[in-house]
Design a protein around this motif. Structure first.
Motif, PDB file in Angstrom:
ATOM      1  N   ILE B  26      -3.081  53.601 -33.509  1.00  0.00           N
ATOM      2  CA  ILE B  26      -4.121  52.934 -33.773  1.00  0.00           C
ATOM      3  C   ILE B  26      -4.128  52.225 -35.132  1.00  0.00           C
ATOM      4  CG2 ILE B  26      -6.828  52.259 -33.605  1.00  0.00           C
ATOM      5  CD1 ILE B  26      -5.659  53.013 -30.782  1.00  0.00           C
ATOM      6  N   GLU B  28      -5.780  49.592 -36.392  1.00  0.00           N
ATOM      7  CA  GLU B  28      -7.354  49.593 -36.771  1.00  0.00           C
ATOM      8  C   GLU B  28      -7.986  49.146 -35.366  1.00  0.00           C
ATOM      9  OE1 GLU B  28      -7.578  46.024 -39.539  1.00  0.00           O
ATOM     10  OE2 GLU B  28      -8.696  45.079 -38.039  1.00  0.00           O
ATOM     11  N   ASP B  29      -9.393  48.933 -35.419  1.00  0.00           N
ATOM     12  CA  ASP B  29     -10.013  48.804 -34.320  1.00  0.00           C
ATOM     13  C   ASP B  29      -9.571  47.750 -33.554  1.00  0.00           C
ATOM     14  OD1 ASP B  29     -11.842  49.264 -32.279  1.00  0.00           O
ATOM     15  OD2 ASP B  29     -13.397  48.062 -33.312  1.00  0.00           O
ATOM     16  N   GLY B  30      -8.921  47.896 -32.115  1.00  0.00           N
ATOM     17  CA  GLY B  30      -8.557  46.576 -31.505  1.00  0.00           C
ATOM     18  C   GLY B  30      -7.118  46.449 -31.655  1.00  0.00           C
ATOM     19  N   THR B  32      -3.443  48.268 -31.624  1.00  0.00           N
ATOM     20  CA  THR B  32      -2.606  49.389 -31.240  1.00  0.00           C
ATOM     21  C   THR B  32      -1.037  49.041 -31.530  1.00  0.00           C
ATOM     22  OG1 THR B  32      -4.198  49.748 -29.671  1.00  0.00           O
ATOM     23  CG2 THR B  32      -2.262  51.285 -29.640  1.00  0.00           C
ATOM     24  N   ALA B 104     -10.446  38.970 -33.150  1.00  0.00           N
ATOM     25  CA  ALA B 104     -11.104  40.335 -33.283  1.00  0.00           C
ATOM     26  C   ALA B 104     -12.443  40.255 -32.493  1.00  0.00           C
ATOM     27  CB  ALA B 104     -11.392  40.688 -34.792  1.00  0.00           C
ATOM     28  N   THR B 108      -8.249  42.516 -27.689  1.00  0.00           N
ATOM     29  CA  THR B 108      -7.429  43.581 -28.419  1.00  0.00           C
ATOM     30  C   THR B 108      -6.110  43.346 -28.418  1.00  0.00           C
ATOM     31  OG1 THR B 108      -7.383  44.633 -26.322  1.00  0.00           O
ATOM     32  CG2 THR B 108      -9.264  45.407 -27.698  1.00  0.00           C
ATOM     33  N   ASP B 144     -13.197  35.359 -36.906  1.00  0.00           N
ATOM     34  CA  ASP B 144     -12.647  36.744 -36.403  1.00  0.00           C
ATOM     35  C   ASP B 144     -11.191  36.631 -36.152  1.00  0.00           C
ATOM     36  OD1 ASP B 144     -15.282  38.115 -36.713  1.00  0.00           O
ATOM     37  OD2 ASP B 144     -15.875  36.909 -34.804  1.00  0.00           O
ATOM     38  N   ARG B 146      -7.624  37.066 -36.454  1.00  0.00           N
ATOM     39  CA  ARG B 146      -6.638  37.892 -37.522  1.00  0.00           C
ATOM     40  C   ARG B 146      -5.265  37.758 -37.092  1.00  0.00           C
ATOM     41  NH1 ARG B 146     -11.049  38.280 -39.006  1.00  0.00           N
ATOM     42  NH2 ARG B 146     -12.556  40.119 -39.224  1.00  0.00           N
TER      43      ARG B 146
END
Lengths: 344, 643
Positions: B26, B28-30, B32, B104, B108, B144, B146
């Motif tokens: 991971i 960061e959040d979302g 992988t 984000a 994901t 959001d 990214r």
């Protein structure tokens, strides 16, 4: 061979021979004839006569009739006093009238400038009649004279005549050729068909005939520096194409306006430039018009085209004393100038 | 061939065994980094089998690219697979770091492959610890979105890089209808492009259209669309191009009509138009003393465009949804939809009904919007009709234009009325994006000085653009700007005094005035030959040339009016002057009349070349036209010295 006395007369000159000499020299022989004739009059009649002065009388133009009739009067007096029984060919009044009338054909040029060869020829012929009549009278006056009274044997070949004919021919032959060419090319010039295209300038430009009534005339017809010349649908309507290499469109327009103003200082002139977006050629136009006491209404219309290779101008002119007729002619002249095209 | 397959299969088996030893990471959040991206995998190059590299001599190629969408009721999955080749060192420096993007708020992302096969055949796997996740924000716009920045490892000349990811969108978090636009050409050539769209249920079948010549598409009964295209050259890079208009595209979008699309957005927009008491009060304040609707419109637009600054907080659904107008009014900032909603709300309080219009600022050809999709649009303005019957479209983000004109960047753009049951249309555009006029007085004095006083009046969008540049400058900076412009356009012989008016007044011309004296410019003892360029026109035309060789040129339109008076001292008599001009062409016209009265010559000029799309085969002619106008716009006056 005996040396002729100081004041002996020139031998008689056959009338036909004078006619031949005048013809061969395009009438230039008249100067020599005047010198010889007035020398005879001086020797035979009046020592005060100065032959070199009389040589200049052709330069008087139509006023040549004044000294002309004076020569005839001298000859008549000579005849009356010395040879009463011989015939009389040159009446002073008649000679004066013939000489005056000889200049009348030149008036044709005012009406029709294209007729200059004809006008000149007619003028010469009539003038020569006067000279021939005077020579005939002179020959009659000399008839009773002893051969020793002449500077050379009468009726014989004279070397100076050959020289005169030869030298005169240097001028006369090109002149006759020009006249002949002019007459042949211009008086036989067929009217151009609308739509006809006349290329010039080594294939750099052309004139498309957009109207009827125009004929092409030969080079140097009226303008020695024109590339093409045209004669329009009326006597005083003509056009010429000029190569204006080295000048800008603005300069050509400015020059043309100045040129017109030299003659018609109060002409109303407009200059305008337009653009052909098919060929990206700039067309300059200058039109000067007005009314003058001599010419009536007049119009100079000029069209100028320029690209990197050539600058060319088509100038056309018309005038007419009748305003309604002039208006129609002016439109035709404008239309004609639109026919100038560059070949790309 | 059989032997090779056996070898590859063996390697693949080994690689698979190795992969099982790895764990997903991971980032960061979302985000992988899958185990599959952590080991060498020769099968990643399988798509290149039998595939010829793209033609051309580009330093950087996309050897293969595939995009696979899977549309489900709750999710949309996008699998992306790319294989690049680096042909020189500079391409490595420029493109050696690859990116994958996602939102984000709703997405994901999983990186499934990230490896390099160098020129010697050795494989290099990217270390996930080197990966960066960065926001894709631009100045004053925050979202959001990214980017996952992936520094590829071990690249040398001739290397091949593989990057693959899977982005899964939670449709419950994304209020916009799904849509995707795929271009035929990009800045680099592509060897092969595969596109697959699959849908889980018939009602999820998207609308799609391909304008790409040579793209083979086939739709199966099983709910899948397969498209393929090989050997795609890079597009030609030119300056004056709207690539969205000229590049063939494949567009797919959630099945709906234009009316349904507009119907989707209308409540989204209207939800922000609250009619809050603060808005009502502000509206009343702005409209106080104004009886005329036009004046009210002007006041409201001026307030929103100038006093509510541009800041875009576009997180989550705010990417589409305007903030409540009361919030925007209180914050005194917002993005295009926030400001538009506030403007609509303020106007409605005065009985003026305007409605939102979605705008695709990079598209000028509404006819190219063949599939109803929100993906085209990147801006919002408001349009409506006043009681006088006149239509207005206002860009609430443009503080430099009046109500009579749209911002330069939206003029002529493809747009969609949210309130009307109609398809895309083209926003109105001025025929002349550059419009200005000049008044110039030139006086030639007895001693040969030239006294010049002039004013240039910039109009419409041209004035707006210059205003945007000038606003906020100090008086010294304004003088410096005006002087540099004068030196550039007219002459550097003098430094005139300037005055600039109308910078802060959008509804009038922007005026730049000056006075100058050119001392002893002409000889007082000679005839006069004075020539002058149409300096300001020449400068403006200079901005209008294009170097496009492959694409049509959207010429923005130029109009110039000029009145020049040239007065000679009595020392000279006006003799001659330039010809008049009446030049007409299919691109525009240039006219000039010249009048002379006594010692004064007056030139009136007008150049008009309206906005037009100049086909690429006409660009040479168009250039010739502009060059001729530059050349022929000069003028001259000759004077004769009086006795």
């Amino acid at each position: 061979m005996t040396t002729p006395p100081d004041k002996s007369l020139h031998p008689p000159l056959a009338v036909w021979k004078l006619a031949l000499l005048l013809a061969c020299t395009a009438t230039l022989y008249q100067f020599m004839w005047l010198f010889r004739t007035t020398s005879d009059l001086r020797d035979a009649r009046d020592p005060a006569i100065q032959p070199w002065h009389w040589v200049l009388i052709p330069l008087l133009g139509p006023f040549v009739f004044v000294p002309g009739q004076k020569i005839a009067a001298y000859l008549k007096d000579w005849q009356v006093e010395d040879n009463k029984d011989i015939g009389h060919l040159a009446d002073p009044v008649m000679v004066g009238m013939i000489m005056f009338v000889a200049y009348l054909p030149l008036l044709l040029l005012i009406i029709d400038p294209l007729s200059w060869p004809l006008a000149l020829l007619m003028s010469w012929l009539i003038l020569c009649l006067a000279y021939l009549a005077l020579q005939g009278q002179l020959n009659l006056n000399k008839q009773p004279a002893d051969e020793t009274a002449f500077r050379a044997a009468p009726w014989r070949f004279a070397k100076h005549q050959a020289w005169a004919a030869g030298i005169g021919a240097i001028v006369a032959v090109p002149l006759y050729v020009t006249m002949f060419t002019n007459v042949r090319e211009n008086w036989s010039a067929a009217e151009l068909e609308p739509g006809a295209v006349i290329a010039a300038g080594n294939g750099l430009y052309q004139v498309r005939i957009l109207d009827e009534g125009w004929s092409q005339v030969g080079e140097n017809f009226m303008e020695s520096d024109a590339e093409l010349e045209f004669y329009g649908p009326q006597d005083w309507t003509w056009a010429a194409v000029y190569d204006a290499e080295g000048l800008s469109v603005d300069e050509v327009l400015e020059f043309r306006e100045s040129f017109v103003r030299e003659t018609y200082s109060r002409a109303s002139c407009t200059q305008v430039k337009t653009l052909d977006d098919e060929t990206w050629t700039i067309r300059g136009r200058v039109e000067c018009e007005g009314r003058s006491p001599l010419d009536g209404d007049y119009l100079y219309a000029s069209s100028v085209l320029r690209n990197e290779e050539v600058v060319v101008e088509l100038l056309a002119f018309t005038s007419d004393g009748d305003s309604a007729r002039f208006a129609a002619l002016a439109e035709r002249v404008r239309t004609f100038t639109e026919g100038l095209e560059l070949i790309l | 061939m059989t032997g090779r397959l056996y070898l590859l299969a063996s390697i693949a088996l080994l690689a698979t065994n190795a992969a099982t030893a790895q764990q997903d990471i991971i980032i960061e959040d979302g985000v992988t980094w899958l185990a599959s991206a952590q080991h060498e995998d020769p099968s990643a190059l399988d798509p290149l089998d039998g595939l010829a590299p793209p033609n051309g001599d580009e330093v950087f190629d996309v050897l293969y690219r595939s995009v696979r969408y899977r549309l489900a009721h709750d999710t949309v999955t996008r699998e992306s697979f790319r294989i690049y080749r680096f042909n020189d060192e500079e391409s490595i420096r420029d493109y050696g770091t690859l990116r994958s993007g996602y939102d984000a708020a709703s997405d994901t992302i999983a990186i499934t492959r990230a490896m390099v096969v160098d020129s010697a055949g050795e494989m290099h796997v990217v270390d996930p610890a080197t990966v960066q996740v960065v926001a894709d924000d631009s100045f004053n716009v925050f979202s959001d979105y990214r980017n996952i920045v992936i520094p590829m490892t071990g690249i040398d000349v001739g290397s091949i890089a593989v990057i693959a990811d899977v982005v899964t969108t939670d449709r419950s978090k994304d209020i916009a209808p799904w849509g995707a636009v795929l271009y035929e050409q990009y800045g680099v050539p592509i060897g092969k492009l595969d596109l697959v769209i699959e849908w889980d249920a018939p009602e999820l079948r998207p609308n799609w259209n391909s304008q790409i010549e040579g793209m083979n598409c086939s739709e199966s009964d099983a709910g899948a669309l397969h498209c393929s295209l090989v050997d795609i050259p890079a597009y030609e890079i030119e300056v004056d191009v709207f690539y969205d208009d000229v590049t063939p595209q494949f567009v797919a979008a959630e099945a709906m009509s234009w009316e349904q699309l507009a119907g989707w957005y209308k409540p989204v927009f209207e939800s922000a138009v609250s009619g809050d008491p603060s808005v009502v009060a502000k509206s009343a304040e702005l409209a106080a003393g104004l009886d005329d609707e036009t004046e009210v419109l002007r006041a409201m637009h001026e307030f929103v465009s100038k006093q509510v600054r541009y800041v875009g907080l576009e997180h989550g659904s705010w990417a589409y949804r305007p903030h409540d107008t009361a919030t925007t009014l209180a914050r005194r900032y917002g993005d295009c939809k926030d400001k538009s909603a506030l403007l609509v709300d303020l106007l409605r309080q005065q009985g003026i009904d305007m409605s939102p219009v979605l705008v695709a600022t990079t598209r000028k050809d509404a006819g190219k919007l063949v599939v109803p999709s929100s993906s085209y649009f990147d801006h919002l303005i408001v349009c409506g009709e006043l009681g006088n019957g006149r239509q207005y479209c206002l860009d609430a983000t443009d503080p430099y234009s009046g109500i009579d004109q749209l911002s330069d960047w939206t003029q002529g753009a493809a747009a969609l009325h949210v309130d009307q049951a109609s398809g895309p249309f083209t926003l109105p555009a001025d025929d002349y994006s550059m419009a200005f006029r000049e008044e110039l007085d030139l006086v030639l004095t007895e001693n040969g000085d030239l006294e010049e006083s002039g004013t240039v009046y910039y109009q419409g969008a041209y004035a707006s653009n210059i205003r945007a540049h000038l606003v906020g400058m100090t008086s010294d900076e304004l003088d410096e700007w005006a002087l540099a412009d004068y030196h550039d356009a007219v002459s550097s012989l003098v430094d005139p005094e300037f005055r600039i008016d109308g910078i802060d007044e959008n509804n009038r011309d922007l005026e730049v005035s000056w006075t100058a004296t050119y001392e002893s410019l002409v000889s007082q003892d000679q005839d006069l030959e004075y020539a002058e360029y149409a300096s300001w026109l020449n400068q403006a035309i200079g901005f209008m040339f294009t170097e496009n060789e492959h694409y049509s040129y959207l010429f923005p339109g130029l109009r110039f009016d000029s009145v020049v008076t040239f007065t000679l001292d009595s020392r000279w008599r006006v003799d001659q002057w330039s010809p008049q001009i009446d030049m007409q062409s299919r691109f525009g016209r240039f006219e000039r009349t010249i009048d002379q009265k006594g010692s004064k010559v007056t030139l009136r000029s007008r150049f008009e070349a309206p906005k037009a799309l100049i086909p690429v085969e006409e660009i040479q002619d168009f250039t010739t036209f502009l060059e001729i106008i530059q050349q022929e716009s000069s003028w001259s006056v000759d004077g004769v010295l009086r006795d």
